[in-house]
Design a protein around this motif. Structure first.
Motif, PDB file in Angstrom:
ATOM      1  N   ALA A  85      35.891 -35.715  89.546  1.00 54.99           N
ATOM      2  CA  ALA A  85      35.491 -34.418  88.909  1.00 54.99           C
ATOM      3  C   ALA A  85      36.328 -33.397  88.365  1.00 54.99           C
ATOM      4  N   PRO A  86      36.726 -32.953  87.402  1.00 56.31           N
ATOM      5  CA  PRO A  86      37.812 -32.057  87.182  1.00 56.31           C
ATOM      6  C   PRO A  86      37.428 -30.720  87.701  1.00 56.31           C
ATOM      7  N   PRO A  87      38.633 -29.975  88.009  1.00 57.72           N
ATOM      8  CA  PRO A  87      38.452 -28.651  88.802  1.00 57.72           C
ATOM      9  C   PRO A  87      37.809 -27.829  88.008  1.00 57.72           C
ATOM     10  N   PRO A  88      36.952 -26.852  88.479  1.00 56.72           N
ATOM     11  CA  PRO A  88      36.033 -25.764  87.657  1.00 56.72           C
ATOM     12  C   PRO A  88      37.104 -24.732  86.918  1.00 56.72           C
ATOM     13  N   GLU A  89      36.613 -24.456  86.046  1.00 62.28           N
ATOM     14  CA  GLU A  89      37.271 -23.660  84.991  1.00 62.28           C
ATOM     15  C   GLU A  89      37.084 -22.148  85.377  1.00 62.28           C
ATOM     16  N   THR A  90      38.184 -21.305  85.557  1.00 67.23           N
ATOM     17  CA  THR A  90      38.058 -19.641  85.896  1.00 67.23           C
ATOM     18  C   THR A  90      37.698 -19.053  84.668  1.00 67.23           C
ATOM     19  N   VAL A  91      36.683 -18.172  84.680  1.00 66.20           N
ATOM     20  CA  VAL A  91      36.158 -17.626  83.379  1.00 66.20           C
ATOM     21  C   VAL A  91      35.798 -16.022  83.891  1.00 66.20           C
ATOM     22  N   THR A  92      35.463 -15.181  83.016  1.00 67.14           N
ATOM     23  CA  THR A  92      35.397 -13.846  83.158  1.00 67.14           C
ATOM     24  C   THR A  92      33.836 -13.508  82.653  1.00 67.14           C
ATOM     25  N   THR A  93      33.053 -12.848  83.212  1.00 65.93           N
ATOM     26  CA  THR A  93      31.629 -12.840  82.707  1.00 65.93           C
ATOM     27  C   THR A  93      31.215 -11.406  82.288  1.00 65.93           C
ATOM     28  N   ALA A  94      30.130 -11.341  81.559  1.00 57.67           N
ATOM     29  CA  ALA A  94      29.506 -10.155  81.103  1.00 57.67           C
ATOM     30  C   ALA A  94      28.083 -10.193  81.079  1.00 57.67           C
ATOM     31  N   VAL A  95      27.093  -9.297  81.629  1.00 65.77           N
ATOM     32  CA  VAL A  95      25.814  -9.251  81.697  1.00 65.77           C
ATOM     33  C   VAL A  95      24.967  -9.005  80.242  1.00 65.77           C
ATOM     34  N   VAL A  96      24.177  -9.551  79.720  1.00 69.37           N
ATOM     35  CA  VAL A  96      23.481  -9.167  78.711  1.00 69.37           C
ATOM     36  C   VAL A  96      22.775  -7.637  79.139  1.00 69.37           C
ATOM     37  N   ARG A  97      22.859  -6.654  78.406  1.00 64.40           N
ATOM     38  CA  ARG A  97      21.970  -5.517  78.402  1.00 64.40           C
ATOM     39  C   ARG A  97      21.499  -4.630  77.367  1.00 64.40           C
ATOM     40  N   SER A  98      20.475  -4.149  77.746  1.00 59.99           N
ATOM     41  CA  SER A  98      19.836  -3.356  76.414  1.00 59.99           C
ATOM     42  C   SER A  98      20.431  -1.999  76.382  1.00 59.99           C
ATOM     43  N   GLU A  99      20.947  -1.714  74.978  1.00 54.87           N
ATOM     44  CA  GLU A  99      21.553  -0.496  74.637  1.00 54.87           C
ATOM     45  C   GLU A  99      20.683   0.091  73.427  1.00 54.87           C
ATOM     46  N   THR A 100      20.955   1.628  73.204  1.00 54.24           N
ATOM     47  CA  THR A 100      20.520   2.229  71.957  1.00 54.24           C
ATOM     48  C   THR A 100      21.559   2.573  71.418  1.00 54.24           C
ATOM     49  N   TRP A 101      21.713   2.238  69.987  1.00 53.97           N
ATOM     50  CA  TRP A 101      22.920   2.540  69.021  1.00 53.97           C
ATOM     51  C   TRP A 101      22.218   3.582  68.184  1.00 53.97           C
ATOM     52  N   GLU A 102      23.363   4.415  67.700  1.00 56.75           N
ATOM     53  CA  GLU A 102      22.899   4.880  66.188  1.00 56.75           C
ATOM     54  C   GLU A 102      22.736   3.828  65.192  1.00 56.75           C
ATOM     55  N   SER A 103      21.928   4.276  64.205  1.00 55.66           N
ATOM     56  CA  SER A 103      21.742   3.469  63.131  1.00 55.66           C
ATOM     57  C   SER A 103      22.654   3.830  61.960  1.00 55.66           C
ATOM     58  N   LEU A 104      23.874   3.047  61.663  1.00 58.10           N
ATOM     59  CA  LEU A 104      24.689   3.422  60.724  1.00 58.10           C
ATOM     60  C   LEU A 104      25.016   2.310  59.835  1.00 58.10           C
ATOM     61  N   LEU A 105      25.491   2.540  58.660  1.00 57.96           N
ATOM     62  CA  LEU A 105      25.733   1.545  57.724  1.00 57.96           C
ATOM     63  C   LEU A 105      27.323   1.630  57.528  1.00 57.96           C
ATOM     64  N   THR A 106      28.147   1.104  57.813  1.00 60.32           N
ATOM     65  CA  THR A 106      29.775   1.161  57.646  1.00 60.32           C
ATOM     66  C   THR A 106      30.211   0.401  56.610  1.00 60.32           C
ATOM     67  N   ALA A 107      31.282   1.144  55.905  1.00 58.93           N
ATOM     68  CA  ALA A 107      31.994   0.631  54.925  1.00 58.93           C
ATOM     69  C   ALA A 107      33.557   1.130  54.752  1.00 58.93           C
ATOM     70  N   VAL A 108      34.263   0.800  53.933  1.00 58.72           N
ATOM     71  CA  VAL A 108      35.642   1.074  53.476  1.00 58.72           C
ATOM     72  C   VAL A 108      35.464   1.572  52.064  1.00 58.72           C
ATOM     73  N   GLY A 109      35.876   3.246  52.065  1.00 56.41           N
ATOM     74  CA  GLY A 109      35.771   3.856  50.984  1.00 56.41           C
ATOM     75  C   GLY A 109      37.130   4.328  50.317  1.00 56.41           C
ATOM     76  N   SER A 110      37.227   4.927  49.179  1.00 54.93           N
ATOM     77  CA  SER A 110      38.556   5.453  48.518  1.00 54.93           C
ATOM     78  C   SER A 110      38.043   6.597  48.079  1.00 54.93           C
ATOM     79  N   LEU A 111      39.152   7.734  48.238  1.00 57.27           N
ATOM     80  CA  LEU A 111      38.867   9.028  47.708  1.00 57.27           C
ATOM     81  C   LEU A 111      39.268   9.381  46.506  1.00 57.27           C
ATOM     82  N   GLU A 112      38.508  10.099  46.009  1.00 55.24           N
ATOM     83  CA  GLU A 112      38.815  10.680  44.550  1.00 55.24           C
ATOM     84  C   GLU A 112      38.680  11.997  44.244  1.00 55.24           C
ATOM     85  N   ALA A 113      39.315  12.717  43.326  1.00 53.95           N
ATOM     86  CA  ALA A 113      39.100  13.998  43.132  1.00 53.95           C
ATOM     87  C   ALA A 113      37.999  14.486  42.472  1.00 53.95           C
ATOM     88  N   VAL A 114      37.205  15.493  42.544  1.00 57.39           N
ATOM     89  CA  VAL A 114      35.922  15.761  42.183  1.00 57.39           C
ATOM     90  C   VAL A 114      36.463  15.968  40.344  1.00 57.39           C
TER      91      VAL A 114
END
Length: 376
Positions: free
Chosen positions: A38-67
């Motif tokens: 039996a191979p030795p157990p692997e050491t891992v890090t863990t995280a717990v699934v949790r519920s969160e509320t995020w702002e509703s955003l649409l993200t993008a990369v833009g370019s600036l232009e003079a008016v």
């Protein structure tokens, strides 16, 4: 002699049989040991699934232009006789920036004005003669045409003189001067760039499936590495009426205040469009996902009894998931997991289904919604 040869052959066969038996026993022991290993157990890090509320955003990369932005150029050929601006300075609409030599036009203008005056006097004389019925109406028409031609010739000279005085078409900031005093300019030669910087446009692209969520007037957030730690705000002012046929993206334009003129045309920036409402759901670290072409998956850590020894331990179960929006170090999960599930948070590429593990979170990274380079 024959009897001796037979005995020798029989002896060799016996020796070979003994050696083969020994090897068979050794191989069987190795197989049994491998089955029980039996191979030795692997050491891992863990995280717990949790519920969160995020702002509703649409993200993008833009370019600036003079008016408003333009490179001022010479309309007519001529020698530069006066430069009345400094590179990088601010100017107002109508300010004189440069003058070209107009000595030739100035010499021609008095003659053209004299011709206008003569044509005017002749026209008045013809009107008096027509009133006395001395000339025909056709002669008066000819005098009117001569007067108009003289006026047009004089106006043409004045227009040429005006075009050789370069003025700012709008208020803004000048760029680098591209001409020198005494230089002979040809038609279309660049003089200086003029840009109106406050406000400033930011152009960006979003996928066509997000078109239904966009409206003119929606607020946008703007960040750029030229202004670290600062977040500027603006609003969507235009949405292109057509979709790019090559990328299936729609072009969006927002307007951002730029009173300090810290934003310059040509810069790139990160843009986030604020949508109404909020997103609520389950989130996990993005590093917990094993990305694959057929489907994305995670490794759930569960306590199970070993089939052979009967002892309880932590085993991995590979679970396929469907992902949603991503924010910082986290990604939303739309299906496949439940709140409170424990997942392997890092190093998932080296794991397999059913593997035994031990948890050690002493070196687990700190996941953040707004990570910065120094956090890595």
């Amino acid at each position: 002699m024959v009897k001796r040869i037979l005995l020798t052959i029989v002896g060799l066969l016996i020796i070979i049989g003994v050696i083969a038996g020994i090897k068979v026993l050794q191989i069987r022991k190795m197989i049994d040991a491998g089955a029980q290993f039996a191979p030795p157990p692997e050491t891992v890090t863990t995280a717990v699934v949790r519920s969160e509320t995020w702002e509703s955003l649409l993200t993008a990369v833009g370019s600036l232009e003079a008016v408003q932005g333009v490179t001022l150029a010479a309309e007519l050929p001529g020698k530069v006789t006066e430069i009345r601006f400094e590179a990088g300075s601010k100017v107002r609409k109508g300010d004189v920036l440069l003058r070209q030599d107009v000595s030739s036009e100035q010499a021609q203008l008095p003659g053209a004005e004299a011709t206008v005056e003569l044509a005017r006097l002749n026209l008045n004389r013809m009107r008096e003669l027509l009133a006395q019925k001395i000339i025909s109406p056709a002669e008066l028409d000819s005098a009117v045409a001569n007067h108009q031609q003289a006026l047009a010739a004089a106006d043409n000279i004045r227009a040429s003189m005006a075009k050789k005085t370069i003025r700012a078409p709008f208020s803004g900031r000048l760029g680098i001067r591209q001409v020198n005093l005494g230089q002979i300019l040809r038609e279309g030669d660049a003089i200086v760039s003029l840009q109106a910087l406050d406000p400033i446009f930011v152009n960006f692209l979003l996928p066509q499936q997000q078109l239904g969520q966009l409206r003119v007037g929606m607020l946008v957030r703007l960040t750029t590495d030229a202004l670290p730690g600062q977040e500027l705000r603006g609003a969507i002012t235009a949405i292109s009426p057509e979709i790019d046929a090559a990328t299936r993206n729609i072009r969006i334009q927002a307007t951002v205040a730029n009173a300090d003129e810290q934003l310059r045309p040509g810069m790139f920036a990160s843009v986030a469009v604020e949508l109404p409402g909020q997103l609520q759901g389950l989130v996990i670290p993005a590093t917990a996902v094993l990305y694959a072409p057929y489907s994305d998956s995670v490794f759930v850590v569960e306590e199970q009894a070993d089939e052979k020894s009967g002892q309880k331990g932590l085993l991995l179960r590979q679970q396929f998931v469907r992902l949603g929006a991503k924010r910082g170090d986290f990604v939303a999960v739309t299906s496949g997991l439940g709140e409170g599930d424990t997942l392997v948070s890092t190093g998932v590429f080296k794991l397999r289904n059913g593997q035994s593990v031990v948890v050690d979170n002493t070196l687990a990274p700190e996941f953040q919604l707004a990570p910065k380079p120094e956090n890595n």
